[in-house]
Design a protein around this motif. Sequence first.
Motif, PDB file in Angstrom:
ATOM      1  N   ASP A 113      14.446 -53.966  43.830  1.00  0.00           N
ATOM      2  CA  ASP A 113      14.282 -53.893  42.374  1.00  0.00           C
ATOM      3  C   ASP A 113      13.566 -55.093  41.765  1.00  0.00           C
ATOM      4  O   ASP A 113      13.349 -55.120  40.554  1.00  0.00           O
ATOM      5  CB  ASP A 113      15.625 -53.677  41.656  1.00  0.00           C
ATOM      6  CG  ASP A 113      16.336 -52.415  42.115  1.00  0.00           C
ATOM      7  OD1 ASP A 113      15.632 -51.412  42.375  1.00  0.00           O
ATOM      8  OD2 ASP A 113      17.573 -52.429  42.219  1.00  0.00           O
ATOM      9  N   PHE A 114      13.182 -56.071  42.584  1.00  0.00           N
ATOM     10  CA  PHE A 114      12.487 -57.232  42.024  1.00  0.00           C
ATOM     11  C   PHE A 114      11.145 -56.831  41.441  1.00  0.00           C
ATOM     12  O   PHE A 114      10.791 -57.204  40.323  1.00  0.00           O
ATOM     13  CB  PHE A 114      12.292 -58.307  43.092  1.00  0.00           C
ATOM     14  CG  PHE A 114      11.572 -59.534  42.596  1.00  0.00           C
ATOM     15  CD1 PHE A 114      12.282 -60.629  42.131  1.00  0.00           C
ATOM     16  CD2 PHE A 114      10.180 -59.596  42.577  1.00  0.00           C
ATOM     17  CE1 PHE A 114      11.623 -61.766  41.660  1.00  0.00           C
ATOM     18  CE2 PHE A 114       9.510 -60.716  42.107  1.00  0.00           C
ATOM     19  CZ  PHE A 114      10.233 -61.796  41.646  1.00  0.00           C
ATOM     20  N   ALA A 119      10.460 -57.850  33.432  1.00  0.00           N
ATOM     21  CA  ALA A 119       9.779 -59.116  33.173  1.00  0.00           C
ATOM     22  C   ALA A 119       8.658 -59.336  34.180  1.00  0.00           C
ATOM     23  O   ALA A 119       7.562 -59.798  33.823  1.00  0.00           O
ATOM     24  CB  ALA A 119      10.774 -60.273  33.223  1.00  0.00           C
ATOM     25  N   PHE A 120       8.911 -59.012  35.433  1.00  0.00           N
ATOM     26  CA  PHE A 120       7.874 -59.172  36.455  1.00  0.00           C
ATOM     27  C   PHE A 120       6.721 -58.207  36.194  1.00  0.00           C
ATOM     28  O   PHE A 120       5.544 -58.583  36.256  1.00  0.00           O
ATOM     29  CB  PHE A 120       8.458 -58.934  37.847  1.00  0.00           C
ATOM     30  CG  PHE A 120       7.480 -59.190  38.957  1.00  0.00           C
ATOM     31  CD1 PHE A 120       7.166 -60.479  39.352  1.00  0.00           C
ATOM     32  CD2 PHE A 120       6.858 -58.129  39.606  1.00  0.00           C
ATOM     33  CE1 PHE A 120       6.256 -60.719  40.367  1.00  0.00           C
ATOM     34  CE2 PHE A 120       5.941 -58.355  40.616  1.00  0.00           C
ATOM     35  CZ  PHE A 120       5.643 -59.650  41.005  1.00  0.00           C
ATOM     36  N   MET A 121       7.058 -56.970  35.869  1.00  0.00           N
ATOM     37  CA  MET A 121       6.022 -55.979  35.592  1.00  0.00           C
ATOM     38  C   MET A 121       5.157 -56.403  34.408  1.00  0.00           C
ATOM     39  O   MET A 121       3.932 -56.235  34.432  1.00  0.00           O
ATOM     40  CB  MET A 121       6.661 -54.623  35.294  1.00  0.00           C
ATOM     41  CG  MET A 121       7.322 -53.950  36.472  1.00  0.00           C
ATOM     42  SD  MET A 121       6.152 -53.340  37.701  1.00  0.00           S
ATOM     43  CE  MET A 121       5.121 -52.300  36.705  1.00  0.00           C
ATOM     44  N   ALA A 122       5.777 -56.967  33.398  1.00  0.00           N
ATOM     45  CA  ALA A 122       5.013 -57.410  32.229  1.00  0.00           C
ATOM     46  C   ALA A 122       4.018 -58.493  32.615  1.00  0.00           C
ATOM     47  O   ALA A 122       2.890 -58.537  32.102  1.00  0.00           O
ATOM     48  CB  ALA A 122       5.962 -57.915  31.145  1.00  0.00           C
ATOM     49  N   PHE A 149       6.236 -49.088  41.457  1.00  0.00           N
ATOM     50  CA  PHE A 149       5.512 -50.237  40.908  1.00  0.00           C
ATOM     51  C   PHE A 149       4.068 -49.850  40.586  1.00  0.00           C
ATOM     52  O   PHE A 149       3.563 -50.095  39.475  1.00  0.00           O
ATOM     53  CB  PHE A 149       5.565 -51.363  41.948  1.00  0.00           C
ATOM     54  CG  PHE A 149       4.731 -52.576  41.644  1.00  0.00           C
ATOM     55  CD1 PHE A 149       5.182 -53.544  40.763  1.00  0.00           C
ATOM     56  CD2 PHE A 149       3.516 -52.777  42.284  1.00  0.00           C
ATOM     57  CE1 PHE A 149       4.424 -54.686  40.512  1.00  0.00           C
ATOM     58  CE2 PHE A 149       2.754 -53.904  42.048  1.00  0.00           C
ATOM     59  CZ  PHE A 149       3.215 -54.864  41.143  1.00  0.00           C
ATOM     60  N   ILE A 150       3.422 -49.225  41.532  1.00  0.00           N
ATOM     61  CA  ILE A 150       2.029 -48.820  41.359  1.00  0.00           C
ATOM     62  C   ILE A 150       1.874 -47.847  40.203  1.00  0.00           C
ATOM     63  O   ILE A 150       0.913 -47.929  39.417  1.00  0.00           O
ATOM     64  CB  ILE A 150       1.505 -48.215  42.682  1.00  0.00           C
ATOM     65  CG1 ILE A 150       1.298 -49.322  43.727  1.00  0.00           C
ATOM     66  CG2 ILE A 150       0.210 -47.424  42.461  1.00  0.00           C
ATOM     67  CD1 ILE A 150       1.052 -48.800  45.130  1.00  0.00           C
ATOM     68  N   ASP A 151       2.820 -46.936  40.079  1.00  0.00           N
ATOM     69  CA  ASP A 151       2.716 -45.923  39.017  1.00  0.00           C
ATOM     70  C   ASP A 151       2.888 -46.502  37.622  1.00  0.00           C
ATOM     71  O   ASP A 151       2.518 -45.860  36.640  1.00  0.00           O
ATOM     72  CB  ASP A 151       3.734 -44.809  39.262  1.00  0.00           C
ATOM     73  CG  ASP A 151       3.272 -43.826  40.324  1.00  0.00           C
ATOM     74  OD1 ASP A 151       2.063 -43.821  40.637  1.00  0.00           O
ATOM     75  OD2 ASP A 151       4.110 -43.068  40.847  1.00  0.00           O
ATOM     76  N   GLN A 152       3.441 -47.694  37.532  1.00  0.00           N
ATOM     77  CA  GLN A 152       3.568 -48.360  36.235  1.00  0.00           C
ATOM     78  C   GLN A 152       2.312 -49.155  35.880  1.00  0.00           C
ATOM     79  O   GLN A 152       2.233 -49.741  34.796  1.00  0.00           O
ATOM     80  CB  GLN A 152       4.785 -49.298  36.248  1.00  0.00           C
ATOM     81  CG  GLN A 152       6.118 -48.593  36.356  1.00  0.00           C
ATOM     82  CD  GLN A 152       6.377 -47.673  35.182  1.00  0.00           C
ATOM     83  OE1 GLN A 152       6.204 -48.060  34.018  1.00  0.00           O
ATOM     84  NE2 GLN A 152       6.773 -46.438  35.472  1.00  0.00           N
TER      85      GLN A 152
END
Length: 277
Positions: A113-114, A119-122, A149-152
């Motif tokens: 989930d990291f 916050a990391f995605m932003a 992750f990629i889909d975001q």
Amino acid sequence: MRLDAHQHFWQFDPLRDAWITEEMAVIQRDFLPEDLQPLLEDKGIDGCVAVQADQSLAETDFLLSLANKHDFIRGVVGWVDLRSDQLSADLERYTEQVVFKGVRHILQAEPDDFMTDLAFMAGVKKLADFGLTYDVLVHQGQLEETLQFIDQLPEMPLVVDHIAKPQIKEASFDHWAKYMKAIAERKHVTVKLSGLVTEADWKNWKREDFTPYIDFCLEHFGPERLMYGSDWPVCLLAGSYSGIYDLLQSHISQLSDTEQGHIMGGTAAKFYSLSQY
């Protein structure tokens, strides 16, 4: 332009570089541009992309300082704290240097989930505002989360390092292939044909061990979304620079010159915006 799209430099520090265990003693020393340049020249490679190996701003500064002294280092993929309040300021400072091309975080060492933490995605999304790319370093056990992750990040230029580290030594294929096929459907994602030998039996690998993985990547991503990377000096754990280069060359030799050109430099030049060279 022929490029090695993935290699590292370091001045060995046994505390900072504790990941380099005694089993990996062959790389427990300094590896600098003077060591790599003759290896590239021997294979007719024009330049390289230096990728972070330590998660510190000092590492990014170190790689940029080397690139400013050695023209054959065509791009730097550094590290910044993607969750920091100072992220924008750090990116503004680094993007003043045209050789700074992207960012990487060692996701393979992080808990579940990291990478999908908000916050990391932003922070990753902010890279696009600065015209930067992101290198995705994961192992095959993280591929389900990697797909999320990629889909975001549908507009973000992404490259998966080391073909997502399948367990080649165990000939594990189906789980890796299931998720990599799905990732291949996301057209904004490219893949580095790198790091293969270190996922195999270091002492006893054979060229055919890698055939199903390389063939799969060729079929599902195609040469225009694949790039050669040596992963030097880590590759020395399981061979030589020349041997790693020859391994891939022998496999892609049946492709057209244009297709080989994509893998051996064209894809990396486009992805990392290296055309000014």
